[in-house]
Motif scaffolding. Structure first.
Motif, PDB file in Angstrom:
ATOM      1  N   VAL A  89      80.155  23.604 -12.092  1.00 13.61           N
ATOM      2  CA  VAL A  89      80.366  23.227 -13.328  1.00 13.61           C
ATOM      3  C   VAL A  89      79.496  22.114 -14.003  1.00 13.61           C
ATOM      4  CG1 VAL A  89      82.623  21.913 -14.310  1.00 13.61           C
ATOM      5  CG2 VAL A  89      82.578  23.871 -12.361  1.00 13.61           C
ATOM      6  N   SER A 127      87.871  33.608 -11.189  1.00 14.51           N
ATOM      7  CA  SER A 127      88.579  31.609 -11.425  1.00 14.51           C
ATOM      8  C   SER A 127      89.624  31.663 -11.591  1.00 14.51           C
ATOM      9  CB  SER A 127      87.088  30.875 -11.213  1.00 14.51           C
ATOM     10  OG  SER A 127      87.288  29.580 -11.299  1.00 14.51           O
ATOM     11  N   THR A 129      89.975  28.846 -12.693  1.00 15.39           N
ATOM     12  CA  THR A 129      89.448  28.320 -13.622  1.00 15.39           C
ATOM     13  C   THR A 129      89.823  28.440 -14.739  1.00 15.39           C
ATOM     14  OG1 THR A 129      88.067  26.823 -14.546  1.00 15.39           O
ATOM     15  CG2 THR A 129      87.260  28.547 -13.948  1.00 15.39           C
ATOM     16  N   ASN A 182      89.869  27.947  -4.115  1.00  8.19           N
ATOM     17  CA  ASN A 182      89.345  27.141  -3.781  1.00  8.19           C
ATOM     18  C   ASN A 182      88.923  27.484  -2.590  1.00  8.19           C
ATOM     19  OD1 ASN A 182      90.499  25.696  -6.175  1.00  8.19           O
ATOM     20  ND2 ASN A 182      89.270  23.935  -5.037  1.00  8.19           N
ATOM     21  N   ASN A 201      79.014  19.029  -4.592  1.00 10.10           N
ATOM     22  CA  ASN A 201      80.061  18.511  -5.354  1.00 10.10           C
ATOM     23  C   ASN A 201      81.255  18.528  -4.785  1.00 10.10           C
ATOM     24  OD1 ASN A 201      78.164  18.686  -8.167  1.00 10.10           O
ATOM     25  ND2 ASN A 201      77.444  19.775  -8.064  1.00 10.10           N
ATOM     26  N   ASN A 202      81.069  20.075  -4.130  1.00 13.43           N
ATOM     27  CA  ASN A 202      82.834  20.589  -3.637  1.00 13.43           C
ATOM     28  C   ASN A 202      82.938  19.463  -2.250  1.00 13.43           C
ATOM     29  OD1 ASN A 202      81.225  23.386  -4.555  1.00 13.43           O
ATOM     30  ND2 ASN A 202      83.230  22.461  -5.582  1.00 13.43           N
ATOM     31  N   LEU A 203      84.354  19.676  -2.630  1.00 13.22           N
ATOM     32  CA  LEU A 203      85.169  18.620  -1.516  1.00 13.22           C
ATOM     33  C   LEU A 203      84.160  19.563  -0.184  1.00 13.22           C
ATOM     34  CD1 LEU A 203      87.069  16.833  -1.173  1.00 13.22           C
ATOM     35  CD2 LEU A 203      89.172  18.128  -0.482  1.00 13.22           C
ATOM     36  N   PHE A 206      81.043  18.010   1.324  1.00 12.25           N
ATOM     37  CA  PHE A 206      80.772  16.441   1.277  1.00 12.25           C
ATOM     38  C   PHE A 206      81.990  15.507   2.159  1.00 12.25           C
ATOM     39  CE2 PHE A 206      78.969  13.088  -1.749  1.00 12.25           C
ATOM     40  CZ  PHE A 206      79.728  12.592  -1.143  1.00 12.25           C
ATOM     41  N   LEU A 218      83.283   9.561   2.020  1.00 16.31           N
ATOM     42  CA  LEU A 218      83.612  10.849   1.278  1.00 16.31           C
ATOM     43  C   LEU A 218      84.989   9.589  -0.215  1.00 16.31           C
ATOM     44  CD1 LEU A 218      84.533  13.615   0.012  1.00 16.31           C
ATOM     45  CD2 LEU A 218      86.664  12.899   1.436  1.00 16.31           C
ATOM     46  N   SER A 219      84.755   9.853  -1.217  1.00 16.40           N
ATOM     47  CA  SER A 219      85.478   9.540  -2.697  1.00 16.40           C
ATOM     48  C   SER A 219      85.881  10.492  -2.703  1.00 16.40           C
ATOM     49  CB  SER A 219      84.497   9.343  -3.137  1.00 16.40           C
ATOM     50  OG  SER A 219      83.415   8.106  -3.327  1.00 16.40           O
ATOM     51  N   PHE A 221      88.601  11.556  -5.562  1.00 16.11           N
ATOM     52  CA  PHE A 221      88.808  11.252  -7.249  1.00 16.11           C
ATOM     53  C   PHE A 221      89.968  11.043  -7.827  1.00 16.11           C
ATOM     54  CE2 PHE A 221      84.655  13.386  -6.741  1.00 16.11           C
ATOM     55  CZ  PHE A 221      83.739  13.084  -6.950  1.00 16.11           C
ATOM     56  N   ALA A 232      94.834  14.583  -6.194  1.00 14.49           N
ATOM     57  CA  ALA A 232      94.600  16.237  -7.252  1.00 14.49           C
ATOM     58  C   ALA A 232      95.153  17.056  -5.957  1.00 14.49           C
ATOM     59  CB  ALA A 232      93.494  15.965  -7.696  1.00 14.49           C
ATOM     60  N   ARG A 234      95.073  20.988  -4.767  1.00 18.52           N
ATOM     61  CA  ARG A 234      94.404  22.844  -4.955  1.00 18.52           C
ATOM     62  C   ARG A 234      95.090  23.765  -4.235  1.00 18.52           C
ATOM     63  NH1 ARG A 234      92.509  20.235  -8.715  1.00 18.52           N
ATOM     64  NH2 ARG A 234      90.994  19.650  -9.659  1.00 18.52           N
ATOM     65  N   VAL A 275      94.101  16.133  -2.028  1.00 20.15           N
ATOM     66  CA  VAL A 275      92.954  15.592  -2.165  1.00 20.15           C
ATOM     67  C   VAL A 275      93.509  15.066  -0.160  1.00 20.15           C
ATOM     68  CG1 VAL A 275      90.593  14.352  -1.368  1.00 20.15           C
ATOM     69  CG2 VAL A 275      91.546  15.956  -3.498  1.00 20.15           C
ATOM     70  N   ARG A 298      87.852  12.157 -11.236  1.00 22.04           N
ATOM     71  CA  ARG A 298      86.509  12.206 -11.910  1.00 22.04           C
ATOM     72  C   ARG A 298      86.943  13.636 -13.726  1.00 22.04           C
ATOM     73  NH1 ARG A 298      83.921  17.299  -8.346  1.00 22.04           N
ATOM     74  NH2 ARG A 298      85.629  18.335  -8.540  1.00 22.04           N
TER      75      ARG A 298
HETATM   76  N1  UFG Z   1      87.310  16.204  -5.019  1.00 20.25           N
HETATM   77  C1  UFG Z   1      87.008  14.720  -4.105  1.00 20.25           C
HETATM   78  N2  UFG Z   1      85.481  14.223  -3.585  1.00 20.25           N
HETATM   79  C2  UFG Z   1      84.444  15.111  -3.791  1.00 20.25           C
HETATM   80  C3  UFG Z   1      84.849  16.352  -4.427  1.00 20.25           C
HETATM   81  C4  UFG Z   1      85.837  16.820  -4.703  1.00 20.25           C
HETATM   82  O1  UFG Z   1      87.898  13.555  -4.095  1.00 20.25           O
HETATM   83  O2  UFG Z   1      83.833  14.123  -2.777  1.00 20.25           O
HETATM   84  C5  UFG Z   1      88.248  16.138  -5.437  1.00 20.25           C
HETATM   85  C6  UFG Z   1      88.371  17.035  -7.264  1.00 20.25           C
HETATM   86  O3  UFG Z   1      88.734  15.897  -7.475  1.00 20.25           O
HETATM   87  C7  UFG Z   1      89.270  18.118  -6.598  1.00 20.25           C
HETATM   88  C8  UFG Z   1      89.203  18.717  -5.505  1.00 20.25           C
HETATM   89  O4  UFG Z   1      88.403  17.718  -4.738  1.00 20.25           O
HETATM   90  O5  UFG Z   1      90.981  17.938  -7.096  1.00 20.25           O
HETATM   91  C9  UFG Z   1      89.019  19.444  -4.824  1.00 20.25           C
HETATM   92  O6  UFG Z   1      87.192  19.519  -5.784  1.00 20.25           O
HETATM   93  P1  UFG Z   1      86.300  20.635  -5.999  1.00 20.25           P
HETATM   94  O7  UFG Z   1      84.912  20.217  -6.203  1.00 20.25           O
HETATM   95  O8  UFG Z   1      85.985  21.426  -4.160  1.00 20.25           O
HETATM   96  O9  UFG Z   1      86.998  21.988  -6.722  1.00 20.25           O
HETATM   97  P2  UFG Z   1      86.999  22.421  -7.742  1.00 20.25           P
HETATM   98  O10 UFG Z   1      88.482  22.357  -7.802  1.00 20.25           O
HETATM   99  O11 UFG Z   1      86.879  21.619  -8.834  1.00 20.25           O
HETATM  100  O12 UFG Z   1      86.933  23.227  -8.288  1.00 20.25           O
HETATM  101  C10 UFG Z   1      85.825  23.919  -9.513  1.00 20.25           C
HETATM  102  C11 UFG Z   1      85.542  25.065 -10.592  1.00 20.25           C
HETATM  103  C12 UFG Z   1      85.803  26.164 -10.300  1.00 20.25           C
HETATM  104  C13 UFG Z   1      85.781  26.686  -9.058  1.00 20.25           C
HETATM  105  C14 UFG Z   1      85.215  25.810  -7.534  1.00 20.25           C
HETATM  106  C15 UFG Z   1      84.799  26.457  -6.392  1.00 20.25           C
HETATM  107  O13 UFG Z   1      86.660  24.572 -11.112  1.00 20.25           O
HETATM  108  O14 UFG Z   1      85.884  26.863 -11.152  1.00 20.25           O
HETATM  109  O15 UFG Z   1      84.720  24.509  -8.073  1.00 20.25           O
HETATM  110  O16 UFG Z   1      83.016  25.940  -7.620  1.00 20.25           O
HETATM  111  F1  UFG Z   1      85.937  27.685  -8.473  1.00 20.25           F
END
Ligand code: UFG
Length: 343
Positions: A89, A127, A129, A182, A201-203, A206, A218-219, A221, A232, A234, A275, A298
């Motif tokens: 993203v 997605s 998204t 997710n 980048n993804n939860l 990480f 781990l932060s 967000f 948040a 998901r 989370v 974030r």
């Molecule tokens: N989060 C944290 N700390 C981190 C990473 C994420 O608290 O270090 C939180 C985010 O703020 C969010 C949740 O964990 O609330 C999930 O975050 P992800 O980054 O794992 O996934 P997203 O929901 O942000 O989704 C994104 C895109 C989607 C995509 C998905 C998988 O928006 O389109 O990643 O790649 F499909």
């Protein structure tokens, strides 16, 4: 004779798990991947799990001549599952043209060849998204799509439109878009899983890297969202459950069970999980502590989303089976396995 399926992006995270499920269900698979975000060794792992090595062609699907040459050579394809795409993203905000170019051109090249070479069936990786921050939860397939939050998200929405319009113009063609929530976790054998490049980048990657000691903390967000615990929400789905949804979608197309030439389904568990609940569940499932701290939200994150999966349950006869604890345990097993291999 076994049905032959082209899986683009088949060495990637969701692609590799889907290849395993397809082969376990008797399909013959040809993978096309440019290995930009995956490793060729995944083929060995797939072979170890299923006892069969999928065919493999390495090239970039934005190269129209190569796509044509491929369709010329593989003239017996029954269906295509199109995973190959750029998916970060944040990177898409910095490099929008790269995202539009990769994600749209590859799909258009494939669809042109489907018409020309008479390959009728397509399953596409979409997605959740496309819903943005929905006004009502859970989201059904009738929930309106919203303006995308990122160029990446916009490519998913535009690709859905390209498929809808192309199958409307050529009623020989059929398409199903699966809107993933997710995807997390890894195969039970821990031989395949998610391999993020650099800092994840993804939860979940990480989180598992933090527990493994690769990251200090781990932060989380944000803890000031309008959710029960402030973090948040998901809908986290086990990647193997998601992979199985693709097999079911392929069967629907091949057996002419689809009700319209273009259909789209939410593929999630139906459970909204925060989370902080993820951390709690991970600790319970694995017995490991997750060092974490609360930081600011974030940029670009939505507050909450989770699926209404009744349409997929009823129409596809598919339901996610794994519990969250099982899913998180599989992610941890994968992480520990990567570290063993790297020793
Ligand atoms: N989060 C944290 N700390 C981190 C990473 C994420 O608290 O270090 C939180 C985010 O703020 C969010 C949740 O964990 O609330 C999930 O975050 P992800 O980054 O794992 O996934 P997203 O929901 O942000 O989704 C994104 C895109 C989607 C995509 C998905 C998988 O928006 O389109 O990643 O790649 F499909």
């Amino acid at each position: 004779m076994a049905k032959q399926i082209l899986v683009t992006g088949g060495t990637g995270f969701i692609g590799s798990h889907t290849v395993v499920e397809l082969q376990n269900n008797g399909y013959e698979v040809v993978i096309v991947d440019n290995l930009s975000n995956s490793k060729i060794e995944v083929l060995d792992q797939i072979e170890e799990i299923t006892g069969k090595r999928p065919k493999f062609e390495e090239f970039d699907l934005t190269d129209k001549n190569k796509v044509k040459a491929f369709f010329n050579e593989y003239s017996n394809l029954d269906a295509i599952i199109h995973f190959a795409a750029s998916k970060a993203v944040g990177e898409s905000v910095e490099k929008p043209l790269m995202y539009y170019s990769n994600n749209l051109n590859s799909l258009m090249n494939i669809m042109e060849c489907m018409s020309e070479f008479n390959v009728k069936n397509l399953v596409f990786s979409s997605s959740c998204t496309v819903y943005g921050q929905p006004d009502q939860l859970p989201v059904t397939e009738q929930t309106p799509r919203k303006e995308a939050e990122s160029p990446y998200g916009n490519t998913k929405s535009i690709c859905e439109d390209i498929i809808r319009d192309t199958v409307a113009a050529n009623n020989e063609l059929k398409g199903i878009a699966l809107r993933y929530f997710n995807p997390i976790g890894a195969h039970a054998t821990a031989k395949i899983g998610e391999l993020p490049l650099g800092v994840p980048n993804n939860l979940i990657p990480f989180l598992t890297q933090t527990v493994a000691g690769i990251r200090p903390e781990l932060s989380v967000f944000g803890d000031d969202y309008n959710t029960p615990d402030g973090s948040a929400i998901r809908d986290y789905i086990h990647v193997v459950d998601l992979a199985k949804a693709h097999v079911v979608a392929i069967e629907r197309l091949l057996n002419d069970k689809n009700k319209a030439n273009y259909e789209y389904f939410n593929v999630g568990t139906g459970n909204g999980v925060s989370v902080l609940e993820i951390i709690e569940s991970f600790e319970r499932a694995t017995g490991e502590k997750v060092p974490h701290k609360i930081v600011d939200r974030r940029a670009g994150d939505i507050e909450q989303i989770y699926a209404d999966t009744s349409f997929a349950n009823e129409e596809l006869g598919w339901t996610a089976q794994s519990t969250l604890d099982e899913t998180l345990s599989s992610a941890w097993k994968w992480q520990t396995n990567i570290m063993e291999t790297e020793k």
